[in-house]
Design an enzyme around this catalytic site. Structure first.
Site, PDB file in Angstrom:
ATOM      1  N   GLU A 307       0.825  -1.214   0.000  1.00 15.82           N
ATOM      2  CA  GLU A 307       0.000   0.000   0.000  1.00 15.82           C
ATOM      3  C   GLU A 307       0.854   1.257   0.000  1.00 15.82           C
ATOM      4  OE1 GLU A 307      -2.697   2.027  -0.795  1.00 15.82           O
ATOM      5  OE2 GLU A 307      -3.842   0.451   0.220  1.00 15.82           O
ATOM      6  N   ASP A 311       1.260   4.089  -3.003  1.00 21.05           N
ATOM      7  CA  ASP A 311       0.794   5.463  -2.791  1.00 21.05           C
ATOM      8  C   ASP A 311       1.912   6.480  -3.011  1.00 21.05           C
ATOM      9  OD1 ASP A 311      -1.608   4.329  -2.104  1.00 21.05           O
ATOM     10  OD2 ASP A 311      -1.372   4.628   0.055  1.00 21.05           O
ATOM     11  N   SER A 556      -6.963   1.811  -4.318  1.00 16.89           N
ATOM     12  CA  SER A 556      -5.815   2.308  -3.563  1.00 16.89           C
ATOM     13  C   SER A 556      -4.895   3.129  -4.455  1.00 16.89           C
ATOM     14  CB  SER A 556      -5.019   1.138  -2.972  1.00 16.89           C
ATOM     15  OG  SER A 556      -5.698   0.542  -1.895  1.00 16.89           O
ATOM     16  N   ASP A 597     -16.092  11.206 -19.230  1.00 19.85           N
ATOM     17  CA  ASP A 597     -17.229  10.372 -18.847  1.00 19.85           C
ATOM     18  C   ASP A 597     -16.950   8.914 -19.194  1.00 19.85           C
ATOM     19  OD1 ASP A 597     -19.699   9.665 -17.897  1.00 19.85           O
ATOM     20  OD2 ASP A 597     -20.817  10.439 -19.616  1.00 19.85           O
ATOM     21  N   ILE A 598     -17.214   8.019 -18.255  1.00 22.01           N
ATOM     22  CA  ILE A 598     -16.997   6.583 -18.454  1.00 22.01           C
ATOM     23  C   ILE A 598     -18.355   5.922 -18.664  1.00 22.01           C
ATOM     24  CG2 ILE A 598     -15.996   4.481 -17.489  1.00 22.01           C
ATOM     25  CD1 ILE A 598     -13.991   6.755 -18.041  1.00 22.01           C
ATOM     26  N   GLY A 616     -23.066  10.371 -17.977  1.00 25.06           N
ATOM     27  CA  GLY A 616     -23.344  11.159 -16.784  1.00 25.06           C
ATOM     28  C   GLY A 616     -22.847  10.452 -15.537  1.00 25.06           C
ATOM     29  N   ASP A 618     -22.649   8.007 -12.460  1.00 26.98           N
ATOM     30  CA  ASP A 618     -23.140   6.659 -12.164  1.00 26.98           C
ATOM     31  C   ASP A 618     -22.450   6.135 -10.908  1.00 26.98           C
ATOM     32  OD1 ASP A 618     -20.635   5.131 -13.013  1.00 26.98           O
ATOM     33  OD2 ASP A 618     -21.123   6.160 -14.883  1.00 26.98           O
TER      34      ASP A 618
END
Length: 639
Positions: A307, A311, A556, A597-598, A616, A618
């Site tokens: 992690e 990061d 993450s 937008d996906i 839009g 979701d």
């Protein structure tokens, strides 16, 4: 604040507030079921002493939402007029009326004032010398001793409790009661005492997922291979992120939160930087040690270093030459929680004598020995302008009052101009570890009730979901919702009401693309908080981990990447003589066109295909992924 919270969705454990009886008592908190892994084993001895604590309701929480919107709404003349920490503390301090009401109630019940203390932060009352039988009479309840099936950790709790109606409005909650947030201990090899079972423990469902290992020679460092391996150059191309931007670095700040035993390896940073960012070799984050937090090297594996390595390797590369701040929270024995981190930023958030609730958070100095012996970190650290956290709970793990209180603290940070980001989870509509809920509220991998995450459902944080490059596609083509190894966490809260800034976007989603699920599967009231808010790539990241390269997956990765974009936007604003953007959500929902937008993919879980990414907003990828050039132009136009 209470006006924006919705506590309604059976079968989950939510607050029940029936009409008061003629005796002027009312149920203040109630659990529908006992959380997973806890079983009742005995009745406590009536004379057993317990540490009774009462959380006082803070003043003006009912106006906190409006105040935060006033300085975060891009159409407001007060946009960007952030408050000082002192102004926030004074505005929300509990009223003398609340203190007097609770003290008078205790005295009426036979508890003398000499047994009662108020915390230094003024937010908590502790009653000393209380026995089980005395607490049962005070709270009109019956206590039971529970045991954690995996660790044997005991816990004292109850099913529900009641207080006088006139007292109820002055208190948030009482412990120990219905809160099963005890940090169960587990043994680690070669240690006398174990790492606390908290959000940083190995095996936690919110940590990233490891993929294949790679040799340095096999890594594909050209943009045409970004669908197979994500590198910093891929993200810069995907989201128009500038490289090595330095307009106002000395004024800017970016924070990454990690929870011990998770820690980075310096050799991993240099291995990654040497391959992908040579200018950063030898660089390290600035560390703020919270409650004994340190860069532990006692355990080295993906479960302990994955992690933090992920990061920091990506955030440090994307925001260079800015040096991020690492908030390393908790020691190897007690561990840490989100509350321990928040205590370090805001002394008023600490509880009795500068400490936290021992049933929920890391307690320092370590009361058992072997851990951090210094004082609780209560204030003393400043919040960076952007704070990214890649950890999370299930909303059902905690009680609504506990979550509300923490959510209020995020609102206070927003008032001070801080952007708070959390990853949305890696299991689609399921919770950590792929667990869903049964109709009775119990955890089960075979459950059919969706299990949203927290703090992502708090309306005052920015929840970040995950996308991926479509296989065989390029960085210049639209991404899709992540469906490789992980699924973007998303859905609808069972605790928090829909915030006003989100109402139009979520309303449009329901009208155009109503989900094919019922109230038996998720809160479909159309009145609750939807998440995530935005997304960023979360698949096929190349990181250096324990001396080798490997692929990593998870939201993450998504949260620190999005946070890096916001940090660079702040850099441009600060250089222009403006302040940081602060709480992001109102301004983002007001201008969704600055996102990619996906519209492909879903976030399966709980025996379903989950929700679908559609035009839009979701509940899979939110408003979409960032376009830095569009976002910075937008925010530079704001005051």
């Amino acid at each position: 604040m209470r006006s924006v919270l919705l506590l309604a969705f059976a079968p989950l454990a939510v607050l029940a507030l029936p009409a008061p009886s003629s005796g002027a008592r009312r149920v203040h908190e109630k659990r529908a079921s006992v959380p997973r892994s806890w079983v009742p084993v005995a009745e406590p001895y009536p004379a057993t002493p317990i540490p009774l604590r009462i959380a006082l309701t803070q003043s003006n929480l009912d106006t906190a939402h409006d105040e935060l919107m006033r300085i975060s709404d891009p159409t407001s003349p007060d946009f960007g007029k952030h408050w000082s920490a002192k102004e926030v503390a004074e505005y929300f301090a509990p009223s003398t009326d609340s203190l007097d009401t609770v003290m008078n109630w205790l005295e009426t019940e036979g508890i003398s004032r000499s047994r009662v203390k108020q915390s230094q932060s003024l937010g908590w009352i502790e009653v000393s010398g209380v026995t089980v039988s005395e607490a049962e009479s005070l709270l009109d309840t019956k206590y039971t001793v529970y045991t954690h099936t995996a660790t044997g950790t005991p816990h004292l709790g109850c099913h529900e409790y009641s207080v006088p109606e006139e007292v109820s409005k002055h208190i948030d909650f009482v412990t120990p009661t219905v809160h099963f947030d005890t940090r169960a201990k587990r043994e680690q090899p070669m240690r006398k005492r174990g790492v606390a079972t908290d959000i940083g423990k190995p095996g936690s469902g919110s940590l990233p997922k490891q993929g294949a290992t790679l040799s340095a020679e096999s890594i594909l460092q050209e943009l045409e291979y970004c669908d197979e391996e994500i590198l910093p150059i891929c993200l810069q191309a995907l989201y128009n992120i500038p490289a090595n931007q330095s307009y106002a670095t000395a004024k800017n700040s970016y924070g990454i939160v990690e929870y011990t035993p998770q820690s980075y390896l310096p050799t991993d940073l240099d291995m990654f930087f040497g391959q992908f960012a040579p200018q950063l070799v030898g660089h390290r984050p600035t560390m703020d040690s919270i409650d004994g937090g340190n860069i532990q090297t006692e355990y080295e594996s993906f479960d302990y270093n994955g992690e933090s390595d992920l990061d920091l390797q990506y955030s440090m590369t994307l925001v260079y030459p800015l040096t991020p701040t690492l908030y390393q929270t908790g020691d190897m024995v007690e561990g840490g929680s989100f509350n321990n981190f928040l205590d370090a930023l805001d002394a008023s958030y600490c509880t009795y004598d500068g400490g936290d609730d021992p049933t929920q958070d890391g307690i320092y100095p370590d009361p058992y020995g072997g851990g951090y012996e210094g004082p609780e970190t209560c204030g003393g650290y400043a919040a960076t302008y952007v704070v990214s956290t890649s950890y999370g709970y299930n909303e059902a793990d905690l009680t609504p009052f506990y979550e509300e209180r923490q959510c209020s603290e995020y609102a206070k940070l927003g008032l001070q101009g801080v952007s708070i980001l959390y990853s949305s989870g890696d299991y689609g509509v399921a919770g950590n570890g792929g667990e869903c809920l049964t109709s009775s509220g119990a955890y089960s991998v075979n459950g059919t009730v969706f299990n949203p995450s927290f703090p992502g459902t708090c309306p005052y944080v920015t929840s970040v979901g995950a996308t991926q490059i479509v296989p065989n596609a390029t960085v210049y083509q639209p991404e899709e919702a992540c469906e490789t190894v992980i699924y973007s966490g998303g859905g609808f809260s069972n605790v928090f009401a829909m915030p006003s800034y989100q109402a139009a976007a979520v309303g449009s989603y329901y009208e155009a693309f109503p989900p094919p699920y019922t109230a038996a599967q998720y809160n479909n009231s159309r009145t609750v908080r939807g998440f995530p808010d935005v997304a960023a790539n979360g698949a096929n990241y190349v990181i250096a981990i324990d001396g080798q390269f490997a692929l990593v997956y998870g939201t993450s990765a998504s949260s620190p990447v999005f946070g890096s974009v916001v940090t660079l936007i702040n850099d441009a604003r600060l250089a222009a003589g403006k302040g940081p953007v602060g709480f992001l959500n109102p301004s983002m929902y007001a201008n969704p066109y600055m996102f990619n937008d996906i519209t492909m993919g879903s976030n399966q879980g709980c025996g379903t295909e989950g929700f679908y990414a559609v035009p839009g907003w979701d509940p899979v990828t939110g408003l979409g992924t960032p376009d830095y050039l569009k976002m910075v132009a937008y925010y530079l136009d704001l005051p």
